[in-house]
Design a protein around this motif. Structure first.
Motif, PDB file in Angstrom:
ATOM      1  N   PRO A  35       0.820  -1.207   0.000  1.00 47.70           N
ATOM      2  CA  PRO A  35       0.000   0.000   0.000  1.00 47.70           C
ATOM      3  C   PRO A  35       0.859   1.264   0.000  1.00 47.70           C
ATOM      4  O   PRO A  35       1.812   1.366   0.771  1.00 47.70           O
ATOM      5  CB  PRO A  35      -0.793  -0.112   1.305  1.00 47.70           C
ATOM      6  N   GLY A  36       0.514   2.201  -0.887  1.00 47.77           N
ATOM      7  CA  GLY A  36       1.277   3.448  -1.019  1.00 47.77           C
ATOM      8  C   GLY A  36       2.119   3.469  -2.286  1.00 47.77           C
ATOM      9  O   GLY A  36       2.554   4.522  -2.728  1.00 47.77           O
ATOM     10  N   LEU A  92       3.901   2.241   4.516  1.00 53.57           N
ATOM     11  CA  LEU A  92       3.950   2.130   5.979  1.00 53.57           C
ATOM     12  C   LEU A  92       4.964   1.080   6.387  1.00 53.57           C
ATOM     13  O   LEU A  92       5.601   1.190   7.436  1.00 53.57           O
ATOM     14  CB  LEU A  92       2.576   1.743   6.512  1.00 53.57           C
ATOM     15  N   ALA A  93       5.121   0.056   5.538  1.00 53.70           N
ATOM     16  CA  ALA A  93       6.031  -1.040   5.889  1.00 53.70           C
ATOM     17  C   ALA A  93       7.456  -0.512   6.089  1.00 53.70           C
ATOM     18  O   ALA A  93       8.211  -1.018   6.916  1.00 53.70           O
ATOM     19  CB  ALA A  93       6.010  -2.070   4.777  1.00 53.70           C
ATOM     20  N   GLN A  94       7.815   0.527   5.352  1.00 52.61           N
ATOM     21  CA  GLN A  94       9.172   1.072   5.444  1.00 52.61           C
ATOM     22  C   GLN A  94       9.371   1.859   6.745  1.00 52.61           C
ATOM     23  O   GLN A  94      10.482   2.029   7.212  1.00 52.61           O
ATOM     24  CB  GLN A  94       9.436   2.036   4.276  1.00 52.61           C
ATOM     25  N   ASN A 108      -7.276   1.267   3.572  1.00 51.73           N
ATOM     26  CA  ASN A 108      -8.020   0.017   3.345  1.00 51.73           C
ATOM     27  C   ASN A 108      -7.226  -1.182   3.839  1.00 51.73           C
ATOM     28  O   ASN A 108      -7.783  -2.135   4.374  1.00 51.73           O
ATOM     29  CB  ASN A 108      -8.365  -0.131   1.859  1.00 51.73           C
ATOM     30  N   SER A 109      -5.912  -1.119   3.683  1.00 52.03           N
ATOM     31  CA  SER A 109      -5.085  -2.225   4.138  1.00 52.03           C
ATOM     32  C   SER A 109      -5.033  -2.261   5.679  1.00 52.03           C
ATOM     33  O   SER A 109      -5.042  -3.336   6.289  1.00 52.03           O
ATOM     34  CB  SER A 109      -3.684  -2.050   3.542  1.00 52.03           C
ATOM     35  N   LEU A 110      -5.024  -1.080   6.318  1.00 47.04           N
ATOM     36  CA  LEU A 110      -5.025  -1.046   7.788  1.00 47.04           C
ATOM     37  C   LEU A 110      -6.328  -1.634   8.345  1.00 47.04           C
ATOM     38  O   LEU A 110      -6.321  -2.328   9.361  1.00 47.04           O
ATOM     39  CB  LEU A 110      -4.841   0.400   8.283  1.00 47.04           C
ATOM     40  N   VAL A 111      -7.445  -1.380   7.635  1.00 40.39           N
ATOM     41  CA  VAL A 111      -8.717  -1.991   8.061  1.00 40.39           C
ATOM     42  C   VAL A 111      -8.589  -3.505   7.997  1.00 40.39           C
ATOM     43  O   VAL A 111      -8.929  -4.224   8.941  1.00 40.39           O
ATOM     44  CB  VAL A 111      -9.892  -1.528   7.149  1.00 40.39           C
ATOM     45  N   HIS A 112      -8.051  -3.992   6.875  1.00 36.95           N
ATOM     46  CA  HIS A 112      -7.919  -5.440   6.690  1.00 36.95           C
ATOM     47  C   HIS A 112      -7.060  -6.048   7.807  1.00 36.95           C
ATOM     48  O   HIS A 112      -7.304  -7.167   8.244  1.00 36.95           O
ATOM     49  CB  HIS A 112      -7.289  -5.723   5.319  1.00 36.95           C
TER      50      HIS A 112
END
Ligand SMILES: Cc1cc2nc3c(=O)[nH]c(=O)nc-3n(C[C@H](O)[C@H](O)[C@H](O)COP(=O)(O)OP(=O)(O)OC[C@H]3O[C@@H](n4cnc5c(N)ncnc54)[C@H](O)[C@@H]3O)c2cc1C
Ligand code: FES
Length: 326
Positions: A40-41, A107-109, A132-136
């Motif tokens: 994501p991003g 965010l992973a970085q 959307n990925s944080l919700v998941h």
């Protein structure tokens, strides 16, 4: 044979088109088996064939990697470019080529429990993938999303953001509409987000606004915690005087580059048509060999003084008379 079958090329078919507002569309794409999931991003390069010629343009992915399909959201730019063409023609069943996703605006970085997302206009797109990925992932940390828009009608994804708020208990949405409250001065950032210094911050939007926010973070010694995604290259400083002469070898044509132009813009203004993609220094479509003279890269600040070095026209300015293989 389905049109997205290919031995080695990543292709995707439009499954749905959504008109987000008068100038912005989202395309839900079904990629073939060559697509590897994005983080994501990140952004991808879309290849679009128009009148027999393939054009490449860069877009952030606006969906979560956990979604069944892939979404990009594009705002139409003035002129007869690719976004305008897609706005007029994109429809279900159309097939595009895709690059794999890339970019470190993720965010992973930079993992953190406390986040600030600052988005203006179409700069909201990479944040939609992240949220959307944080919700998941059932994220429970604290996020402030500052969304700048002209007015409520112009505010992209307002319905989806309201839904996301219901699923992300730690998400606070602050909307600043310039029609109601005029432009947001950077000095107000610390008032709107009092604990800003403790947050990992992400910024994406029009380049002028990004430069102001980035300068504000610099002044307050906070630049290390600011991560930025630029949709366009930094502008040349127009305070510098004078035009520089450039000779294009292949075209056998000389032109001048104004102090407020990149080499790509100057070549285009002179009627040449160098290939380009992102106009932001990412895709390298505009690579060109410089035979003679000194140039400066606007992103890295590095000067190229040696003959026969490769330069990216979209993010480079001349610092002396030049000879280019163009
Ligand atoms: C990492 C990244 C992510 C992005 N993500 C998104 C996204 O999610 N959504 C989105 O809507 N956009 C996104 N963009 C921006 C998007 O790539 C551009 O809007 C798109 O490439 C425009 O293509 P176009 O063919 O419509 O316009 P182009 O014709 O390529 O024109 C783009 C701009 O370049 C300038 N320009 C063009 N031709 C000339 C010329 N001859 N002389 C001077 N200036 C000129 C104009 O200012 C014009 O507005 C992203 C860009 C990057 C780099
Ligand atoms: S156009 Fe993409 S690097 Fe120059």
């Amino acid at each position: 044979v389905a049109p997205v079958c290919s031995l080695n090329e990543t292709l995707a078919r439009v499954v749905e088109r959504i008109d987000e507002d008068a100038n912005t569309i989202s395309l839900w794409l079904k990629p073939n088996r060559h697509w590897q999931k994005h983080t994501p991003g990140q952004h991808l390069t879309l290849g679009v064939e128009i009148n027999g010629r393939r054009h490449f343009r860069v877009f952030s992915v606006s969906s979560s990697p956990d979604a069944r399909l892939l979404r990009i959201t594009l705002r139409r730019q003035p002129g007869n470019g690719v976004t305008n063409w897609l706005h007029q023609h994109a429809s279900q069943g159309m097939v595009f080529s895709l690059s794999q996703s890339t970019g470190d605006f993720t965010l992973a970085q930079h993992p953190s429990k406390s986040l600030l997302f600052m988005a203006a206009g179409s700069g909201i797109t990479p944040f939609m993938a992240m949220l959307n990925s944080l919700v998941h992932n059932h994220y429970t940390g604290d996020i402030v999303l500052l969304q700048l828009c002209r007015d409520e009608q112009d505010r992209l994804f307002r319905g989806e953001l309201a839904d996301l708020q219901r699923h992300l208990p730690g998400l606070e949405l602050i909307v600043h509409s310039s029609a109601e409250k005029a432009r947001l001065p950077c000095e107000q950032l610390a008032e709107l987000v009092p604990d800003l210094a403790e947050r990992t911050s992400y910024l994406c939007g029009p380049s002028g606004w990004m430069e102001e926010v980035s300068a504000w973070f610099d002044t307050h010694d906070l630049s290390e915690q600011l991560h930025q995604e630029r949709f366009s290259a930094p502008r040349p400083s127009s305070s510098k005087d004078g035009n520089t002469k450039v000779h294009a070898n292949q075209a056998e044509h000389s032109f001048t580059q104004g102090a407020d132009q990149t080499l790509l813009e100057a070549a285009e203004a002179a009627g040449l048509q160098p290939p380009y993609g992102c106009r932001a220094g990412l895709c390298r479509t505009c690579l060109c060999q410089k035979r003679r003279g000194t140039t400066r890269n606007l992103v890295t600040g590095i000067r190229s003084k040696q003959p026969d070095e490769w330069i990216q026209l979209c993010i480079t300015v001349a610092e002396s008379e030049l000879e280019l293989d163009l």
